[in-house]
Design an enzyme around this catalytic site. Structure first.
Site, PDB file in Angstrom:
ATOM      1  N   GLY A  15      -9.916 -32.173 -34.472  1.00  0.00           N
ATOM      2  CA  GLY A  15     -10.944 -30.840 -34.745  1.00  0.00           C
ATOM      3  C   GLY A  15     -11.024 -31.499 -36.694  1.00  0.00           C
ATOM      4  CB  ALA A  16     -11.466 -33.489 -38.920  1.00  0.00           C
ATOM      5  CG  ASN A  17     -16.400 -31.128 -36.024  1.00  0.00           C
ATOM      6  OD1 ASN A  17     -14.911 -31.113 -35.423  1.00  0.00           O
ATOM      7  ND2 ASN A  17     -17.153 -30.027 -36.038  1.00  0.00           N
ATOM      8  N   GLY A  21      -9.328 -27.803 -40.680  1.00  0.00           N
ATOM      9  CA  GLY A  21      -9.741 -29.236 -40.057  1.00  0.00           C
ATOM     10  C   GLY A  21      -9.879 -30.029 -41.096  1.00  0.00           C
ATOM     11  CB  SER A 144      -2.202 -18.073 -34.228  1.00  0.00           C
ATOM     12  OG  SER A 144      -3.261 -16.746 -35.047  1.00  0.00           O
ATOM     13  CE1 TYR A 169      -6.190 -19.075 -31.229  1.00  0.00           C
ATOM     14  CE2 TYR A 169      -5.504 -16.987 -32.602  1.00  0.00           C
ATOM     15  CZ  TYR A 169      -6.496 -18.594 -32.615  1.00  0.00           C
ATOM     16  OH  TYR A 169      -5.869 -19.367 -33.741  1.00  0.00           O
TER      17      TYR A 169
END
Ligand code: NAP
Length: 299
Positions: A15-17, A21, A144, A169
């Site tokens: 999720g580095a975009n 991330g 989280s 979540y």
């Protein structure tokens, strides 16, 4: 925080975009690491790589497709990365939140549990041969504050039972913490040179709160998060420290000093995340569900 020289170290950030991330990948690349951006949308990944190269001319970044909601994609990504040789840093960052109604991954898991935990479980298991080749590899799992808002792990793992977006979540982020701590216990027993650290960002103003929430809640979050939350640059500091600080022991939790924001410090996880029996059960159930054995041989 100032990072050590990471020249010669190889990292994968999921999720580095976007969001935390992207900040993490950019910081690691800026310190000299070779960073593979693991993203589900290659166009977004290429745009992120461009931003990192603009911020850090000469940065060594590549992009590869990884959809954590599809175990075939996880296997393809991991097998290609293992073939490329040793891996020093794995940041299991990708995640989603507040999916309004129950949705399923390709393999039939509740979407948040499937992407946030089960996808990363299978990914880490499959990348273990590359992690074991590195001199001192580090795996970072993203939990989280939400892990404190739920009770014990529900053994249905979202596959059955009533659905509530926030609890789904919270349970997925509890699973991420249980996995990160259990991974470290098992790595120690195997005398592996890999350590596992859990991190959480506090509350950081990314698109996490607005991408999938119901429209009303999304609008509210869009107004509130920049006021209450830290910037993504600050929010990412715990996971960056967890990835690069060699003074940390495996099995630690790193979060912001004042729970929601602040400098990255060691923190005590909630009791539900310290439950070793629950963690051991989750490990075995995750192997069954993903049909991915998790081998932890020494070295
Ligand atoms: N922001 C906070 O305050 C906060 C608090 C606690 C924990 N966290 C955790 O921090 C991590 C990063 O979140 P963020 O705040 O940076 O959120 P974000 O800005 O929404 O970024 C989430 C990233 O995950 C990727 N992703 C989502 N589903 C995926 C899938 N199926 N396969 C691969 N990648 C996928 C997204 O890709 P696309 O762009 O393609 O959707 C995006 O790159 C998450 O694990 C989150 O649970 C954040």
């Amino acid at each position: 925080m100032s990072l050590p020289d990471l020249t010669g170290r190889r990292a994968v950030v999921t999720g580095a975009n976007a969001g935390l991330g992207l900040v993490t990948a950019s910081s690691l690349a800026g310190a000299g690491a070779e960073v593979l951006l693991a993203v589900r949308d290659l166009a977004k990944g290429d745009a992120a790589a461009g931003r990192i190269r603009s911020a850090h001319p000469g940065a060594r970044v590549e992009v590869a497709k990884l959809d954590l909601a599809d175990l075939d994609s996880v296997r393809r990504f991991a097998d290609a990365r293992v073939a490329a040789g040793p891996l020093d840093i794995l940041v299991n960052n990708a995640g989603l939140m507040l999916i309004p109604t129950r949705q399923a991954t390709v393999d039939g898991f509740e979407l948040q549990m499937g992407v946030n935990h089960l996808g990363h479980f299978a990914l880490t298991a499959r990348l273990m041969p590359a992690l074991r080749l590195a001199a001192a590899a580090r795996v970072v799992s993203l939990s989280s504050i939400a892990h404190r808002l739920t009770g014990a792990l529900d053994p249905r793992l979202g596959i059955a039972g009533p659905y509530a977006a926030m609890n789904a979540y919270s349970q997925s982020k509890l699973a991420c913490a249980l996995f990160g701590f259990e991974l470290d216990r098992r790595l120690r027993r195997a005398r592996a040179r890999v350590t596992s650290v859990v991190a959480h960002p506090g509350y950081s103003a990314t698109d996490l709160f607005t991408r999938h929430a119901r429209p009303g809640l999304s609008r509210l979050n869009r107004l509130a998060t920049p006021i209450i939350g830290s910037s993504p640059e600050h929010g990412a500091q715990p996971q960056i420290r967890a990835a690069v600080d060699s003074t940390l022991n495996g099995g630690e939790l790193i979060g912001p000093r004042f729970l929601m924001r602040g400098k990255p410090v060691r923190e005590l996880p909630a009791r539900n995340a310290r439950d070793g029996r629950s963690a051991a059960w989750l490990w075995e159930r995750s192997e069954e569900l993903t049909e991915q054995p998790f081998e932890l041989l020494a070295g």
